[in-house]
Design a protein around this motif. Sequence first.
Motif, PDB file in Angstrom:
ATOM      1  N   GLY A   1      -0.272  13.419 -18.565  1.00 12.84           N
ATOM      2  CA  GLY A   1       0.373  13.982 -19.844  1.00 12.84           C
ATOM      3  C   GLY A   1      -1.047  13.535 -21.124  1.00 12.84           C
ATOM      4  N   VAL A   2      -1.161  12.473 -21.152  1.00 10.20           N
ATOM      5  CA  VAL A   2      -2.224  12.119 -22.030  1.00 10.20           C
ATOM      6  C   VAL A   2      -3.408  12.648 -21.801  1.00 10.20           C
ATOM      7  CG1 VAL A   2      -3.280  10.510 -23.220  1.00 10.20           C
ATOM      8  CG2 VAL A   2      -0.664  10.245 -22.673  1.00 10.20           C
ATOM      9  N   VAL A   3      -4.503  12.758 -20.628  1.00 10.39           N
ATOM     10  CA  VAL A   3      -5.230  13.811 -20.337  1.00 10.39           C
ATOM     11  C   VAL A   3      -5.371  15.385 -19.694  1.00 10.39           C
ATOM     12  CG1 VAL A   3      -7.105  13.472 -18.348  1.00 10.39           C
ATOM     13  CG2 VAL A   3      -5.950  11.348 -19.458  1.00 10.39           C
ATOM     14  N   ALA A   4      -4.327  15.345 -19.054  1.00 12.15           N
ATOM     15  CA  ALA A   4      -4.070  17.008 -18.579  1.00 12.15           C
ATOM     16  C   ALA A   4      -3.488  17.542 -20.172  1.00 12.15           C
ATOM     17  CB  ALA A   4      -3.415  16.805 -17.767  1.00 12.15           C
ATOM     18  N   LEU A   5      -2.279  16.974 -20.598  1.00 11.18           N
ATOM     19  CA  LEU A   5      -1.282  17.450 -21.340  1.00 11.18           C
ATOM     20  C   LEU A   5      -1.600  17.680 -23.137  1.00 11.18           C
ATOM     21  CD1 LEU A   5       1.663  18.010 -19.236  1.00 11.18           C
ATOM     22  CD2 LEU A   5      -0.595  19.491 -19.238  1.00 11.18           C
ATOM     23  N   GLN A   6      -2.614  16.860 -23.204  1.00 12.35           N
ATOM     24  CA  GLN A   6      -2.474  16.151 -24.572  1.00 12.35           C
ATOM     25  C   GLN A   6      -1.855  15.898 -25.311  1.00 12.35           C
ATOM     26  OE1 GLN A   6      -4.203  19.684 -23.417  1.00 12.35           O
ATOM     27  NE2 GLN A   6      -5.699  18.415 -22.783  1.00 12.35           N
ATOM     28  N   GLU A   7      -1.015  15.124 -24.258  1.00 16.42           N
ATOM     29  CA  GLU A   7       0.374  14.221 -24.850  1.00 16.42           C
ATOM     30  C   GLU A   7      -0.455  13.378 -25.944  1.00 16.42           C
ATOM     31  OE1 GLU A   7       2.710  12.968 -22.366  1.00 16.42           O
ATOM     32  OE2 GLU A   7       3.442  15.566 -21.884  1.00 16.42           O
ATOM     33  N   PRO A   8       0.234  12.816 -27.381  1.00 18.04           N
ATOM     34  CA  PRO A   8      -0.395  11.654 -28.522  1.00 18.04           C
ATOM     35  C   PRO A   8      -0.006  10.456 -27.549  1.00 18.04           C
ATOM     36  CG  PRO A   8       1.489  12.355 -28.738  1.00 18.04           C
ATOM     37  CD  PRO A   8       1.605  13.107 -27.718  1.00 18.04           C
ATOM     38  N   LEU A   9      -1.025   9.502 -27.862  1.00 19.18           N
ATOM     39  CA  LEU A   9      -0.690   8.576 -27.403  1.00 19.18           C
ATOM     40  C   LEU A   9      -1.733   7.043 -28.322  1.00 19.18           C
ATOM     41  CD1 LEU A   9      -0.796   6.328 -24.994  1.00 19.18           C
ATOM     42  CD2 LEU A   9      -3.385   5.911 -24.294  1.00 19.18           C
TER      43      LEU A   9
ATOM     44  N   VAL B   1       0.857  -0.950  -0.182  1.00  9.95           N
ATOM     45  CA  VAL B   1       0.169  -0.052   0.260  1.00  9.95           C
ATOM     46  C   VAL B   1       0.981   1.129   0.289  1.00  9.95           C
ATOM     47  CG1 VAL B   1      -2.143   1.329   1.152  1.00  9.95           C
ATOM     48  CG2 VAL B   1      -2.089  -1.190   1.350  1.00  9.95           C
ATOM     49  N   TYR B   2       1.918   1.154   0.706  1.00 11.54           N
ATOM     50  CA  TYR B   2       2.763   2.296   0.529  1.00 11.54           C
ATOM     51  C   TYR B   2       3.461   2.657  -0.444  1.00 11.54           C
ATOM     52  CZ  TYR B   2       2.835   3.289   6.077  1.00 11.54           C
ATOM     53  OH  TYR B   2       2.362   3.294   7.110  1.00 11.54           O
ATOM     54  N   LEU B   3       3.824   1.266  -1.107  1.00 10.70           N
ATOM     55  CA  LEU B   3       4.618   1.425  -2.457  1.00 10.70           C
ATOM     56  C   LEU B   3       3.712   2.067  -3.611  1.00 10.70           C
ATOM     57  CD1 LEU B   3       7.329   1.072  -3.415  1.00 10.70           C
ATOM     58  CD2 LEU B   3       6.251  -1.136  -4.456  1.00 10.70           C
ATOM     59  N   VAL B   4       3.001   1.442  -3.239  1.00 13.31           N
ATOM     60  CA  VAL B   4       1.612   2.096  -4.465  1.00 13.31           C
ATOM     61  C   VAL B   4       1.102   3.725  -4.592  1.00 13.31           C
ATOM     62  CG1 VAL B   4      -0.539   1.876  -5.435  1.00 13.31           C
ATOM     63  CG2 VAL B   4       0.480   0.075  -5.086  1.00 13.31           C
ATOM     64  N   VAL B   5       0.903   3.710  -3.082  1.00 16.97           N
ATOM     65  CA  VAL B   5       0.965   5.382  -2.524  1.00 16.97           C
ATOM     66  C   VAL B   5       2.214   5.807  -3.540  1.00 16.97           C
ATOM     67  CG1 VAL B   5       0.272   7.403  -1.076  1.00 16.97           C
ATOM     68  CG2 VAL B   5      -0.864   5.447  -0.958  1.00 16.97           C
ATOM     69  N   ALA B   6       2.811   5.759  -2.830  1.00 16.40           N
ATOM     70  CA  ALA B   6       4.439   6.351  -3.370  1.00 16.40           C
ATOM     71  C   ALA B   6       4.794   6.189  -5.036  1.00 16.40           C
ATOM     72  CB  ALA B   6       6.335   5.800  -2.487  1.00 16.40           C
ATOM     73  N   GLY B   7       4.143   5.079  -5.664  1.00 18.96           N
ATOM     74  CA  GLY B   7       4.277   5.464  -6.723  1.00 18.96           C
ATOM     75  C   GLY B   7       3.549   6.764  -7.561  1.00 18.96           C
ATOM     76  N   LEU B   8       2.201   6.725  -6.601  1.00 21.75           N
ATOM     77  CA  LEU B   8       1.128   7.611  -7.144  1.00 21.75           C
ATOM     78  C   LEU B   8       1.635   8.972  -7.410  1.00 21.75           C
ATOM     79  CD1 LEU B   8      -1.837   5.791  -6.363  1.00 21.75           C
ATOM     80  CD2 LEU B   8      -1.069   5.817  -9.284  1.00 21.75           C
ATOM     81  N   LEU B   9       2.279   9.381  -5.891  1.00 21.08           N
ATOM     82  CA  LEU B   9       2.814  10.601  -5.769  1.00 21.08           C
ATOM     83  C   LEU B   9       3.679  10.934  -6.032  1.00 21.08           C
ATOM     84  CD1 LEU B   9       2.701  10.208  -1.550  1.00 21.08           C
ATOM     85  CD2 LEU B   9       0.936  11.831  -3.488  1.00 21.08           C
ATOM     86  N   GLU B  10       4.724  10.066  -7.155  1.00 22.24           N
ATOM     87  CA  GLU B  10       5.547  10.012  -8.263  1.00 22.24           C
ATOM     88  C   GLU B  10       5.204  10.648  -8.891  1.00 22.24           C
ATOM     89  OE1 GLU B  10       8.757   8.210 -10.619  1.00 22.24           O
ATOM     90  OE2 GLU B  10       7.952   7.040  -9.538  1.00 22.24           O
ATOM     91  N   ALA B  11       4.251  10.121  -9.838  1.00 28.56           N
ATOM     92  CA  ALA B  11       3.404  10.917 -10.750  1.00 28.56           C
ATOM     93  C   ALA B  11       3.185  12.245 -10.245  1.00 28.56           C
ATOM     94  CB  ALA B  11       2.252  10.202 -11.660  1.00 28.56           C
ATOM     95  N   VAL B  12       2.780  12.177  -8.797  1.00 22.33           N
ATOM     96  CA  VAL B  12       2.134  13.289  -9.235  1.00 22.33           C
ATOM     97  C   VAL B  12       3.013  14.643  -8.723  1.00 22.33           C
ATOM     98  CG1 VAL B  12       1.224  15.200  -6.492  1.00 22.33           C
ATOM     99  CG2 VAL B  12       0.122  13.345  -7.650  1.00 22.33           C
ATOM    100  N   TRP B  13       4.457  14.587  -8.157  1.00 21.83           N
ATOM    101  CA  TRP B  13       5.877  15.327  -7.910  1.00 21.83           C
ATOM    102  C   TRP B  13       6.185  15.788  -9.275  1.00 21.83           C
ATOM    103  CZ3 TRP B  13      10.144  13.591  -9.993  1.00 21.83           C
ATOM    104  CH2 TRP B  13      10.760  12.112  -9.875  1.00 21.83           C
ATOM    105  N   ALA B  14       5.886  14.788  -9.892  1.00 24.29           N
ATOM    106  CA  ALA B  14       6.266  15.150 -11.881  1.00 24.29           C
ATOM    107  C   ALA B  14       5.342  16.230 -12.540  1.00 24.29           C
ATOM    108  CB  ALA B  14       6.451  13.512 -12.601  1.00 24.29           C
ATOM    109  N   ALA B  15       4.645  15.721 -12.220  1.00 23.28           N
ATOM    110  CA  ALA B  15       3.616  16.602 -12.965  1.00 23.28           C
ATOM    111  C   ALA B  15       3.832  18.427 -12.457  1.00 23.28           C
ATOM    112  CB  ALA B  15       2.126  16.101 -12.689  1.00 23.28           C
ATOM    113  N   ALA B  16       3.595  18.344 -11.068  1.00 21.68           N
ATOM    114  CA  ALA B  16       4.123  19.905 -10.755  1.00 21.68           C
ATOM    115  C   ALA B  16       5.438  20.466 -11.021  1.00 21.68           C
ATOM    116  CB  ALA B  16       4.452  19.665  -8.778  1.00 21.68           C
ATOM    117  N   LEU B  17       6.013  19.016 -11.083  1.00 27.59           N
ATOM    118  CA  LEU B  17       8.150  19.886 -11.493  1.00 27.59           C
ATOM    119  C   LEU B  17       7.785  20.558 -12.887  1.00 27.59           C
ATOM    120  CD1 LEU B  17      10.945  19.655 -11.289  1.00 27.59           C
ATOM    121  CD2 LEU B  17      11.100  18.087 -12.868  1.00 27.59           C
TER     122      LEU B  17
END
Length: 107
Positions: free
Chosen positions: A74-82, A4-20
């Motif tokens: 990136g795909v959903v919020a920034l319209q990056e191609p998929l 559980v900690y690992l999954v939440v930490a992984g999701l937070l990695e996506a948050v910090w990347a988007a915030a960066l």
Amino acid sequence: MAWVYLVVAGLLEAVWAAALEASRGFSRLVPSIVFVVALVLSMLGLAIALRDLPLGTGYAVWVGIGAVGTVIYGVVALQEPLGVARMACLLAIVAGVVGLRLVGGGH
């Protein structure tokens, strides 16, 4: 509980990347603060998970969740191609993460 900690930490990695990205090189205050908070919490969650999980498994799963989450953002919020090839690569990452969970050991 380590997973559980690992999954939440992984999701937070996506948050910090988007915030960066949103911080525009740390020139915007709120995204910069979100980046720092999410980064610290993500690393803390990873560190706690690694108490019970093998390093290689934990780190690979953390990176995989963060990478896939960041691409989805990136795909959903920034319209990056998929395209088909990109989707196949993401599915390969997800399959690897699931596989590591199934055979990776730990609690």
